[in-house]
Design a protein around this motif. Structure first.
Motif, PDB file in Angstrom:
ATOM      1  N   VAL A  58      55.761  19.967  36.815  1.00 46.08           N
ATOM      2  CA  VAL A  58      54.928  20.884  36.030  1.00 46.08           C
ATOM      3  C   VAL A  58      54.290  21.850  37.014  1.00 46.08           C
ATOM      4  N   VAL A  59      54.563  23.118  36.841  1.00 43.59           N
ATOM      5  CA  VAL A  59      54.058  24.157  37.734  1.00 43.59           C
ATOM      6  C   VAL A  59      53.025  24.979  36.970  1.00 43.59           C
ATOM      7  N   LEU A  60      51.797  24.945  37.437  1.00 48.82           N
ATOM      8  CA  LEU A  60      50.705  25.713  36.837  1.00 48.82           C
ATOM      9  C   LEU A  60      50.282  26.813  37.809  1.00 48.82           C
ATOM     10  N   HIS A  61      50.055  27.983  37.245  1.00 49.71           N
ATOM     11  CA  HIS A  61      49.723  29.135  38.095  1.00 49.71           C
ATOM     12  C   HIS A  61      48.665  29.981  37.401  1.00 49.71           C
ATOM     13  N   ILE A  62      47.647  30.327  38.140  1.00 54.57           N
ATOM     14  CA  ILE A  62      46.593  31.215  37.644  1.00 54.57           C
ATOM     15  C   ILE A  62      46.715  32.549  38.361  1.00 54.57           C
ATOM     16  N   LYS A  63      46.898  33.598  37.589  1.00 56.41           N
ATOM     17  CA  LYS A  63      46.941  34.944  38.143  1.00 56.41           C
ATOM     18  C   LYS A  63      45.702  35.693  37.674  1.00 56.41           C
ATOM     19  N   GLU A  64      44.866  36.074  38.619  1.00 55.13           N
ATOM     20  CA  GLU A  64      43.613  36.756  38.299  1.00 55.13           C
ATOM     21  C   GLU A  64      43.638  38.147  38.909  1.00 55.13           C
ATOM     22  N   GLU A  65      43.243  39.120  38.125  1.00 55.82           N
ATOM     23  CA  GLU A  65      43.254  40.514  38.559  1.00 55.82           C
ATOM     24  C   GLU A  65      41.865  41.114  38.383  1.00 55.82           C
ATOM     25  N   VAL A  66      41.566  42.086  39.226  1.00 57.24           N
ATOM     26  CA  VAL A  66      40.268  42.737  39.172  1.00 57.24           C
ATOM     27  C   VAL A  66      40.460  44.243  39.162  1.00 57.24           C
ATOM     28  N   ARG A  67      39.691  44.898  38.327  1.00 50.05           N
ATOM     29  CA  ARG A  67      39.625  46.364  38.304  1.00 50.05           C
ATOM     30  C   ARG A  67      38.204  46.773  38.663  1.00 50.05           C
ATOM     31  N   SER A  68      38.074  47.671  39.630  1.00 51.81           N
ATOM     32  CA  SER A  68      36.744  48.054  40.084  1.00 51.81           C
ATOM     33  C   SER A  68      36.737  49.526  40.467  1.00 51.81           C
ATOM     34  N   THR A  69      35.652  50.186  40.097  1.00 51.86           N
ATOM     35  CA  THR A  69      35.394  51.559  40.527  1.00 51.86           C
ATOM     36  C   THR A  69      34.022  51.578  41.190  1.00 51.86           C
ATOM     37  N   GLN A  70      33.990  51.937  42.449  1.00 52.90           N
ATOM     38  CA  GLN A  70      32.746  51.928  43.228  1.00 52.90           C
ATOM     39  C   GLN A  70      32.334  53.370  43.541  1.00 52.90           C
ATOM     40  N   PHE A  71      31.082  53.696  43.210  1.00 52.25           N
ATOM     41  CA  PHE A  71      30.605  55.073  43.322  1.00 52.25           C
ATOM     42  C   PHE A  71      29.734  55.310  44.552  1.00 52.25           C
ATOM     43  N   ASN A  72      29.112  54.245  45.049  1.00 54.46           N
ATOM     44  CA  ASN A  72      28.227  54.389  46.204  1.00 54.46           C
ATOM     45  C   ASN A  72      27.146  55.434  45.946  1.00 54.46           C
ATOM     46  N   HIS A  73      26.539  55.312  44.749  1.00 56.25           N
ATOM     47  CA  HIS A  73      25.513  56.270  44.356  1.00 56.25           C
ATOM     48  C   HIS A  73      24.448  55.524  43.577  1.00 56.25           C
ATOM     49  N   LEU A  74      23.177  55.885  43.804  1.00 57.18           N
ATOM     50  CA  LEU A  74      22.084  55.164  43.175  1.00 57.18           C
ATOM     51  C   LEU A  74      22.075  55.324  41.665  1.00 57.18           C
ATOM     52  N   GLU A  75      22.521  56.465  41.160  1.00 57.08           N
ATOM     53  CA  GLU A  75      22.460  56.724  39.732  1.00 57.08           C
ATOM     54  C   GLU A  75      23.706  56.257  38.972  1.00 57.08           C
ATOM     55  N   MET A  76      24.697  55.755  39.691  1.00 55.65           N
ATOM     56  CA  MET A  76      25.932  55.291  39.052  1.00 55.65           C
ATOM     57  C   MET A  76      26.197  53.847  39.449  1.00 55.65           C
TER      58      MET A  76
END
Length: 379
Positions: free
Chosen positions: A206-224
């Motif tokens: 029995v082969v179990l596999h977890i695939k986890e993905e991340v989406r990120s947008t980084q602004f490096n701004h205090l107001e965002m």
């Protein structure tokens, strides 16, 4: 056309001797029928109502629509009343003291539910298909060497027939000779996964596999604020000995998951909440199908912080970007006849910043209300 479930019932038992549900067909039936969908009741309730409907058990009270002598019964299809509504059509066949039942779902005409006493089976090909499946199941029981005595169900042959002839609830072959060739029971080390009727040689795994993905947008701004989405999929590939192995596993999430984004595949039979962040999944394995999908809505920080800063310095000699230049022959000095003149040019960066390779400006633009009204009028 497919089958939602198959049962083998005995009048002497309150529970089915054998039952097989097809969650993928059940999910499709729920989607297509909408408000007309009637879910299958628990097994004990189903057997009770079925035996009362066919007259093998007393209902306790007289119900005219069910017990009236003038009632028209369209054999082999029955209407089965449950607390959630009427299941139709429940196709029934008797074989060697057993009641074989099948509940079909018509993909072509899923919302045709005729009156109880008036129905034309010629307009219901799903009934004929269910009857063909039950005929093959009856032949499987009659031809088995293990069912010589009445009341003895050849469970191994029944499971093999259902696995081979009804993959995921869709009949492909009801001929028991063909099913026997595809999924013959072989002694020894032969492995027969549920998703593959052909015998398999090799180690059970029995082969179990977890695939986890991340989406990120980084602004490096205090107001965002940075945006982060984390989502994953749990996959299972099983090659296990036995015709119908059942697998259960525990899924543990961190406090950030909290189970709010867990969506299980219709093929998963049962999901049990062990705690706020742990679950137990029970399922029959298929060929690398996802068991569940999940998202982590409480995650706010990206796993990796990055900064793109190339805020670029360059100097190009003998060049101007605008093409502006000085003609050396046009230089005249009034106080001297001969003057050595040198002409040079350079193109130099002053404030030259590179950021955001996608070309999107991460800083909100400030605009006055009057200017906004003018822009709206112009658009």
């Amino acid at each position: 056309m497919s089958l939602r479930a198959v049962w083998i019932v005995s009048a002497k038992s309150d529970l089915p001797i054998y039952s097989r549900y097809f969650p993928s067909v059940e999910a499709r039936s729920r989607s297509t029928l909408g408000n007309l969908f009637v879910k299958i009741p628990p097994e004990r309730e189903f057997v009770k109502e079925l035996l009362i409907e066919v007259g093998l058990r007393e209902g306790g009270t007289f119900v005219e629509s069910r017990d009236n002598c003038d009632k028209q019964v369209v054999y082999p299809a029955f209407h089965l009343k449950t607390e959630h509504g009427i299941l139709w059509p429940v196709v029934i066949m008797e074989c060697k003291g057993f009641i074989l039942c099948a509940l079909p779902h018509d993909d072509n005409n899923p919302k045709i539910i005729p009156p109880i006493c008036q129905v034309s089976l010629s307009h219901m090909p799903s009934i004929a298909l269910a009857l063909e499946v039950l005929n093959g199941l009856a032949e499987c029981i009659l031809n088995s060497k293990n069912s010589s005595a009445e009341g003895n169900l050849p469970m191994t042959e029944v499971i093999q027939y259902v696995n081979v002839s009804l993959p995921f609830g869709r009949p492909i072959s009801c001929d028991i000779s063909v099913c026997g060739q595809l999924g013959s029971v072989v002694k020894g080390k032969a492995k027969v996964p549920t998703w593959n009727p052909m015998p398999h040689k090799g180690k059970s795994q029995v082969v179990l596999h977890i695939k986890e993905e991340v989406r990120s947008t980084q602004f490096n701004h205090l107001e965002m604020k940075d945006s982060v989405d984390v989502f994953g999929t749990v996959m299972c590939r099983a090659e296990v000995e036995g015709n119908a192995p059942e697998i259960s596993l525990g899924l543990i999430q961190s406090a950030g998951g909290n189970g709010s984004g867990l969506v299980v595949n219709p093929g998963v039979c049962n999901v049990e909440n062990l705690s706020q962040t742990s679950f137990r999944l029970r399922f029959y394995p298929s060929n690398s199908q996802p068991l569940c999908h999940y998202s982590l809505p409480l995650i706010t920080d990206p796993p990796i912080f990055g900064a793109f800063s190339i805020k670029v310095l360059f100097k190009i000699a003998d060049f101007t970007y605008s093409g502006t230049k000085i003609d050396p022959q046009s230089i005249v000095v009034s106080t001297a006849a001969k003057v050595r003149c040198s002409v040079s040019s350079e193109f130099v960066s002053k404030v030259y910043k590179l950021w955001n390779s996608e070309g999107e400006v991460p800083v909100p633009a400030s605009i006055f209300a009057e200017d906004l009204k003018v822009l709206l009028k112009q658009s």
